[in-house]
Motif scaffolding. Structure first.
Motif, PDB file in Angstrom:
ATOM      1  N   GLY A  56       0.836  -1.202   0.000  1.00  0.00           N
ATOM      2  CA  GLY A  56       0.000   0.000   0.000  1.00  0.00           C
ATOM      3  C   GLY A  56       0.865   1.244   0.000  1.00  0.00           C
ATOM      4  O   GLY A  56       1.758   1.380   0.840  1.00  0.00           O
ATOM      5  N   HIS A  57       0.596   2.124  -0.947  1.00  0.00           N
ATOM      6  CA  HIS A  57       1.419   3.317  -1.105  1.00  0.00           C
ATOM      7  C   HIS A  57       1.359   4.227   0.113  1.00  0.00           C
ATOM      8  O   HIS A  57       2.372   4.792   0.522  1.00  0.00           O
ATOM      9  N   ARG A  58       0.203   4.363   0.705  1.00  0.00           N
ATOM     10  CA  ARG A  58       0.083   5.240   1.868  1.00  0.00           C
ATOM     11  C   ARG A  58       0.913   4.709   3.024  1.00  0.00           C
ATOM     12  O   ARG A  58       1.642   5.464   3.681  1.00  0.00           O
ATOM     13  N   ARG A  59       0.821   3.420   3.276  1.00  0.00           N
ATOM     14  CA  ARG A  59       1.574   2.809   4.371  1.00  0.00           C
ATOM     15  C   ARG A  59       3.076   2.963   4.146  1.00  0.00           C
ATOM     16  O   ARG A  59       3.816   3.334   5.050  1.00  0.00           O
ATOM     17  N   VAL A  60       3.538   2.699   2.921  1.00  0.00           N
ATOM     18  CA  VAL A  60       4.961   2.823   2.608  1.00  0.00           C
ATOM     19  C   VAL A  60       5.405   4.274   2.747  1.00  0.00           C
ATOM     20  O   VAL A  60       6.493   4.556   3.263  1.00  0.00           O
ATOM     21  N   PHE A  61       4.580   5.203   2.317  1.00  0.00           N
ATOM     22  CA  PHE A  61       4.904   6.621   2.437  1.00  0.00           C
ATOM     23  C   PHE A  61       5.064   7.023   3.898  1.00  0.00           C
ATOM     24  O   PHE A  61       6.050   7.658   4.277  1.00  0.00           O
ATOM     25  N   VAL A  62       4.115   6.638   4.732  1.00  0.00           N
ATOM     26  CA  VAL A  62       4.152   7.006   6.153  1.00  0.00           C
ATOM     27  C   VAL A  62       5.366   6.381   6.834  1.00  0.00           C
ATOM     28  O   VAL A  62       6.091   7.053   7.581  1.00  0.00           O
ATOM     29  N   VAL A  63       5.610   5.105   6.576  1.00  0.00           N
ATOM     30  CA  VAL A  63       6.780   4.439   7.162  1.00  0.00           C
ATOM     31  C   VAL A  63       8.064   5.108   6.665  1.00  0.00           C
ATOM     32  O   VAL A  63       9.011   5.311   7.435  1.00  0.00           O
ATOM     33  N   GLY A  64       8.107   5.464   5.399  1.00  0.00           N
ATOM     34  CA  GLY A  64       9.273   6.144   4.849  1.00  0.00           C
ATOM     35  C   GLY A  64       9.537   7.484   5.506  1.00  0.00           C
ATOM     36  O   GLY A  64      10.681   7.815   5.831  1.00  0.00           O
ATOM     37  N   VAL A  65       8.500   8.266   5.715  1.00  0.00           N
ATOM     38  CA  VAL A  65       8.669   9.577   6.357  1.00  0.00           C
ATOM     39  C   VAL A  65       9.106   9.401   7.813  1.00  0.00           C
ATOM     40  O   VAL A  65       9.982  10.133   8.300  1.00  0.00           O
ATOM     41  N   LEU A  66       8.534   8.427   8.509  1.00  0.00           N
ATOM     42  CA  LEU A  66       8.954   8.167   9.891  1.00  0.00           C
ATOM     43  C   LEU A  66      10.404   7.688   9.941  1.00  0.00           C
ATOM     44  O   LEU A  66      11.181   8.110  10.812  1.00  0.00           O
TER      45      LEU A  66
ATOM     46  N   LEU B 224      17.259   5.919   1.727  1.00  0.00           N
ATOM     47  CA  LEU B 224      16.479   4.703   1.547  1.00  0.00           C
ATOM     48  C   LEU B 224      15.073   4.850   2.094  1.00  0.00           C
ATOM     49  O   LEU B 224      14.145   4.199   1.618  1.00  0.00           O
ATOM     50  N   GLU B 225      14.906   5.694   3.079  1.00  0.00           N
ATOM     51  CA  GLU B 225      13.606   5.826   3.733  1.00  0.00           C
ATOM     52  C   GLU B 225      12.655   6.765   3.027  1.00  0.00           C
ATOM     53  O   GLU B 225      11.451   6.639   3.177  1.00  0.00           O
ATOM     54  N   LEU B 226      13.148   7.736   2.294  1.00  0.00           N
ATOM     55  CA  LEU B 226      12.246   8.705   1.661  1.00  0.00           C
ATOM     56  C   LEU B 226      11.891   8.236   0.263  1.00  0.00           C
ATOM     57  O   LEU B 226      12.533   8.588  -0.713  1.00  0.00           O
ATOM     58  N   ARG B 227      10.863   7.386   0.191  1.00  0.00           N
ATOM     59  CA  ARG B 227      10.368   6.907  -1.107  1.00  0.00           C
ATOM     60  C   ARG B 227       8.923   7.386  -1.204  1.00  0.00           C
ATOM     61  O   ARG B 227       8.110   7.069  -0.357  1.00  0.00           O
ATOM     62  N   TYR B 228       8.629   8.105  -2.250  1.00  0.00           N
ATOM     63  CA  TYR B 228       7.269   8.639  -2.354  1.00  0.00           C
ATOM     64  C   TYR B 228       6.629   8.436  -3.716  1.00  0.00           C
ATOM     65  O   TYR B 228       5.741   9.173  -4.078  1.00  0.00           O
ATOM     66  N   PRO B 229       7.039   7.473  -4.522  1.00  0.00           N
ATOM     67  CA  PRO B 229       6.320   7.304  -5.787  1.00  0.00           C
ATOM     68  C   PRO B 229       4.919   6.759  -5.535  1.00  0.00           C
ATOM     69  O   PRO B 229       4.730   5.950  -4.643  1.00  0.00           O
ATOM     70  N   THR B 230       3.962   7.236  -6.306  1.00  0.00           N
ATOM     71  CA  THR B 230       2.594   6.754  -6.136  1.00  0.00           C
ATOM     72  C   THR B 230       2.052   6.197  -7.421  1.00  0.00           C
ATOM     73  O   THR B 230       2.498   6.483  -8.467  1.00  0.00           O
TER      74      THR B 230
END
Length: 118
Positions: free
Chosen positions: A75-85, A112-118
């Motif tokens: 899920g893109h939202r989950r990956v985005f939130v985990v990446g930002v954290l 590695l943590e800041l991935r935001y492609p949707t």
């Protein structure tokens, strides 16, 4: 799912993605301003300074495709939130760096943590 109207939800999502992209651009360039004090404080060599500059961008580029695939799976939202954290945690480690190696490693973790492609 959401009590917001669809247009409002899209606007908030776009705003979040644009803020992440802004953070990315700031983080790629901000180190240039602080290099002289980092070199003095951590007694870093010119090669270590170059790695500090390149590590983040290299890790970000390497993680984009895998991050997009992970977003498809989890899920893109989950990956985005985990990446930002994760990016935020890596930023804290970067602020606490005791030596050049720790700073370079935390820059890699940030990339590695800041991935935001949707």
């Amino acid at each position: 799912m959401s009590s917001l109207p669809p247009g409002r939800t899209r606007t908030l999502a776009l705003t979040a993605i644009l803020l992440a992209a802004f953070i990315d651009l700031i983080d790629v360039t901000i180190l240039n301003v602080t290099l002289p004090s980092i070199q003095a404080d951590l007694d870093a060599s010119p090669a270590q300074l170059q790695w500090m500059l390149s590590a983040y961008t290299l890790a970000l580029g390497a993680g984009l495709i895998s991050g997009a695939r992970l977003g498809d799976i989890a899920g893109h939202r989950r990956v985005f939130v985990v990446g930002v954290l994760g990016f935020t945690a890596a930023s804290a480690l970067r602020a606490l760096a005791l030596n050049p190696g720790m700073l370079i490693a935390s820059r890699v973790a940030q990339g590695l943590e800041l991935r935001y492609p949707t």
